[in-house]
Design a protein around this motif. Structure first.
Motif, mmCIF file in Angstrom:
data_model
loop_
_atom_site.group_PDB
_atom_site.id
_atom_site.type_symbol
_atom_site.label_atom_id
_atom_site.label_comp_id
_atom_site.label_asym_id
_atom_site.label_seq_id
_atom_site.Cartn_x
_atom_site.Cartn_y
_atom_site.Cartn_z
ATOM 1 N N TRP A 1 0.836 -1.202 0.000
ATOM 2 C CA TRP A 1 0.000 0.000 0.000
ATOM 3 C C TRP A 1 0.873 1.255 0.000
ATOM 4 O O TRP A 1 0.418 2.329 -0.376
ATOM 5 N N ALA B 1 -1.929 -5.576 -0.125
ATOM 6 C CA ALA B 1 -2.841 -4.609 0.488
ATOM 7 C C ALA B 1 -4.146 -4.455 -0.280
ATOM 8 O O ALA B 1 -5.115 -3.934 0.245
ATOM 9 N N ALA B 2 -4.176 -4.907 -1.518
ATOM 10 C CA ALA B 2 -5.389 -4.690 -2.312
ATOM 11 C C ALA B 2 -6.582 -5.422 -1.709
ATOM 12 O O ALA B 2 -7.634 -4.836 -1.499
ATOM 13 N N ASP C 1 -5.063 -4.555 12.350
ATOM 14 C CA ASP C 1 -3.815 -4.906 13.021
ATOM 15 C C ASP C 1 -2.984 -3.669 13.346
ATOM 16 O O ASP C 1 -2.353 -3.589 14.386
ATOM 17 N N ASP C 2 -2.935 -2.744 12.417
ATOM 18 C CA ASP C 2 -1.976 -1.653 12.473
ATOM 19 C C ASP C 2 -2.719 -0.317 12.551
ATOM 20 O O ASP C 2 -2.949 0.354 11.546
ATOM 21 N N SER D 1 -0.800 2.943 11.188
ATOM 22 C CA SER D 1 -0.756 3.111 9.734
ATOM 23 C C SER D 1 -2.128 3.472 9.177
ATOM 24 O O SER D 1 -2.241 4.300 8.268
ATOM 25 N N GLU E 1 -14.399 -5.076 -0.501
ATOM 26 C CA GLU E 1 -13.462 -4.877 -1.610
ATOM 27 C C GLU E 1 -12.925 -3.454 -1.583
ATOM 28 O O GLU E 1 -11.737 -3.234 -1.748
ATOM 29 N N GLY F 1 3.547 8.644 -1.282
ATOM 30 C CA GLY F 1 4.095 7.294 -1.322
ATOM 31 C C GLY F 1 3.069 6.190 -1.383
ATOM 32 O O GLY F 1 3.428 5.010 -1.407
ATOM 33 N N TYR F 2 1.775 6.530 -1.388
ATOM 34 C CA TYR F 2 0.760 5.484 -1.465
ATOM 35 C C TYR F 2 0.685 4.948 -2.890
ATOM 36 O O TYR F 2 0.990 5.639 -3.848
ATOM 37 N N GLN F 3 0.248 3.707 -3.000
ATOM 38 C CA GLN F 3 0.314 3.003 -4.270
ATOM 39 C C GLN F 3 -1.071 2.874 -4.902
ATOM 40 O O GLN F 3 -2.001 2.344 -4.284
ATOM 41 N N PHE G 1 -4.065 1.501 -7.049
ATOM 42 C CA PHE G 1 -4.555 0.169 -7.425
ATOM 43 C C PHE G 1 -5.190 0.209 -8.813
ATOM 44 O O PHE G 1 -4.972 -0.669 -9.633
ATOM 45 N N LYS H 1 -4.449 1.171 -2.762
ATOM 46 C CA LYS H 1 -4.327 0.106 -1.769
ATOM 47 C C LYS H 1 -4.181 0.732 -0.382
ATOM 48 O O LYS H 1 -3.851 1.910 -0.265
ATOM 49 N N SER H 2 -4.455 -0.057 0.642
ATOM 50 C CA SER H 2 -4.455 0.529 1.989
ATOM 51 C C SER H 2 -4.044 -0.497 3.028
ATOM 52 O O SER H 2 -4.122 -1.703 2.785
ATOM 53 N N PRO H 3 -3.645 -0.024 4.206
ATOM 54 C CA PRO H 3 -3.330 -0.962 5.292
ATOM 55 C C PRO H 3 -4.575 -1.601 5.909
ATOM 56 O O PRO H 3 -4.455 -2.402 6.826
ATOM 57 N N GLY I 1 -6.313 -3.598 4.198
ATOM 58 C CA GLY I 1 -6.499 -4.849 3.472
ATOM 59 C C GLY I 1 -7.652 -4.777 2.487
ATOM 60 O O GLY I 1 -8.214 -5.791 2.077
ATOM 61 N N CYS I 2 -8.032 -3.562 2.122
ATOM 62 C CA CYS I 2 -9.002 -3.349 1.051
ATOM 63 C C CYS I 2 -8.569 -2.092 0.312
ATOM 64 O O CYS I 2 -7.680 -1.377 0.766
ATOM 65 N N ASN I 3 -9.207 -1.840 -0.808
ATOM 66 C CA ASN I 3 -8.891 -0.615 -1.540
ATOM 67 C C ASN I 3 -9.746 0.532 -1.030
ATOM 68 O O ASN I 3 -10.825 0.327 -0.470
#
Lengths: 138, 310
Positions: free
Chosen positions: A72, A88-89, B14-15, B18, B212, B235-237, B239, B256-258, B260-262
């Protein structure tokens, strides 16, 4: 340990592949991961995970869709405890040592391994022309 | 039933650090106790995965633990409680909301909506042949901007049986199907909004059940791209995106995200009323977007510098 890595891997890496240096072993904190762009594609395409003196290298592609990079944010490949690789997706978890998806959408599928070699001087090299070869070092 | 749309999504993660930083960088405001809000007061709550105040997790471990819908008034809330009590437990919580589990196992809450009425202009454009929207001497874009998410738009679930999901939301809660992808699932809106969808169901194997993505509305396509560019620069990516969906017409950019979903920015979604006839089209890349763009670092066409004697 670099010697062990190089000697262990030298027999299994095809000499036809182009080996590219990613970094030095000392550049990787233990229990950590880092992404690289060895083919200069403008985004990370390979990542390595260090566990002690072991280095594992995979293509940065989640098998769920096959064309999605995992993190992510840059280098965020591991869960908060460093125990699994995470996409992360959609939250897929992978074993660090095997790349096998053990939880999430692509359960049972695996991250594509990348041949990796630790040289005597500690340099970490990967073979970038072989997307589905495989290896672990040492 | 006068359900308006999602007021709050509650996650168990979990985090927390973040996830907190992510939502702040996304543009939501922290209002304390792990709650982050858009301009209209809708938002996201972040709790530790083992927080005992959370509804039980799905077996799949999805981080989404509860979806709270805002409804128009107490009468609507009472009607939902009465309807759902016919075949399941409906908890009355201390804050006046009610809680139940839908037919897929997702925990739902319902409350008199917290949404504040916004009074903000939409993005305006000028075009030949049309009255200019923005007016003379009004600048359309700034180099630096931090547009804020306006309102929680929609949530998309992976479900093992979209027909069962669609039936529950249509028959028990009065949602209306606006469009569908064959064999994948429906886009639905509750009766209290004209938005093309506040929920979309995607058929998946059972082990994937969960969220999702979720999305907040922005003020227009420029804000989607500006906010997304800010995320890239932090710096985020990415999707998927930026681009424009076909069904709903909303501009999109997913990250994407911490969690665990977009997490998506969207803007300019179609509005519908009961005159609309739902479309059904084949799923796939060709029908998921009208066009898809791709981020590239800032660039300019430049010749060589002028010669010294010119």
């Amino acid at each position: 340990m670099g010697t062990d890595g190089a000697s262990t891997r030298s027999g299994s890496v095809n000499s036809m592949h182009r080996m590219i240096k990613l970094c030095h072993l000392d550049d990787l904190p233990e229990q950590n991961a880092r992404g690289f762009d060895p083919s200069r594609e403008g985004q990370d395409t390979v990542f390595v995970v260090r566990q002690g003196n072991h280095i594992y290298a995979y293509k940065d592609l989640c098998p769920h869709y096959g064309d999605t990079a995992l993190p992510w944010r840059k280098d965020e490949y591991l869960d908060p405890w460093g125990g699994t690789i995470v996409c992360a997706a959609h939250g897929a978890h992978f074993e660090i040592a095997t790349g096998l998806c053990i939880d999430g959408p692509c359960m049972g599928e695996s991250l594509p391994k990348v041949p990796v070699q630790i040289m005597d001087n500690g340099d970490i090299l990967v073979a970038i022309d072989e997307p589905h070869g495989g290896g672990e070092s040492p | 039933m006068n359900i308006i749309g999602p007021d709050t999504l509650i996650f168990g993660v979990d985090d927390i650090d973040s996830c907190t930083q992510y939502l702040l960088d996304y543009g939501l405001e922290s209002v304390g106790n792990g709650r982050f809000e858009a301009l209209d007061g809708t938002g996201v709550e972040v709790k530790a995965k083992d927080d005992t105040s959370l509804p039980a997790p799905l077996e799949t471990g999805s981080t989404l633990r509860k979806t709270i819908y805002g409804v128009a008034d107490q009468a609507t809330l009472d009607a939902i409680a009465e309807e759902l009590k016919k075949d399941r437990e409906v908890k009355q919580l201390d804050d006046g909301s009610i809680e139940a589990v839908d037919d897929m196992g997702f925990a739902l809450g319902f409350q008199v909506t917290v949404r504040k009425t916004l009074n903000l202009p939409a993005e305006t454009i000028n075009a030949p042949g049309a009255d200019n929207q923005r007016g003379l001497n009004v600048i359309g874009v700034e180099k630096e901007a931090s547009p804020k998410p306006r309102s929680l738009s929609h949530v998309v679930y992976f479900v093992p049986d979209f027909a069962k999901a669609e039936a529950f939301y249509a028959e028990r809660l009065g949602f209306i199907t606006t469009d569908r992808f064959h064999g994948v699932g429906p886009f639905m809106r509750p009766a209290g909004t004209q938005d093309h969808h506040t929920v979309f169901f995607i058929q998946t194997p059972p082990h994937m059940q969960g969220i999702e993505h979720f999305t907040f509305h922005m003020g227009g396509p420029t804000e989607v791209v500006h906010a997304g560019t800010n995320m890239v620069n932090k710096g985020y990516q990415s999707f998927w995106g930026p681009g424009r969906h076909l069904l709903g017409s909303n501009w999109f950019w997913y990250f994407k995200s911490p969690f665990g979903c977009n997490v998506e920015y969207d803007a300019d979604m179609d509005l519908h009323n009961d005159d609309w006839t739902a479309r059904a089209i084949a799923p796939g890349a060709d029908n998921s977007q009208a066009f898809l763009l791709q981020f590239r670092e800032k660039w300019a066409p430049m010749g060589p510098p002028p010669a010294a004697d010119q």
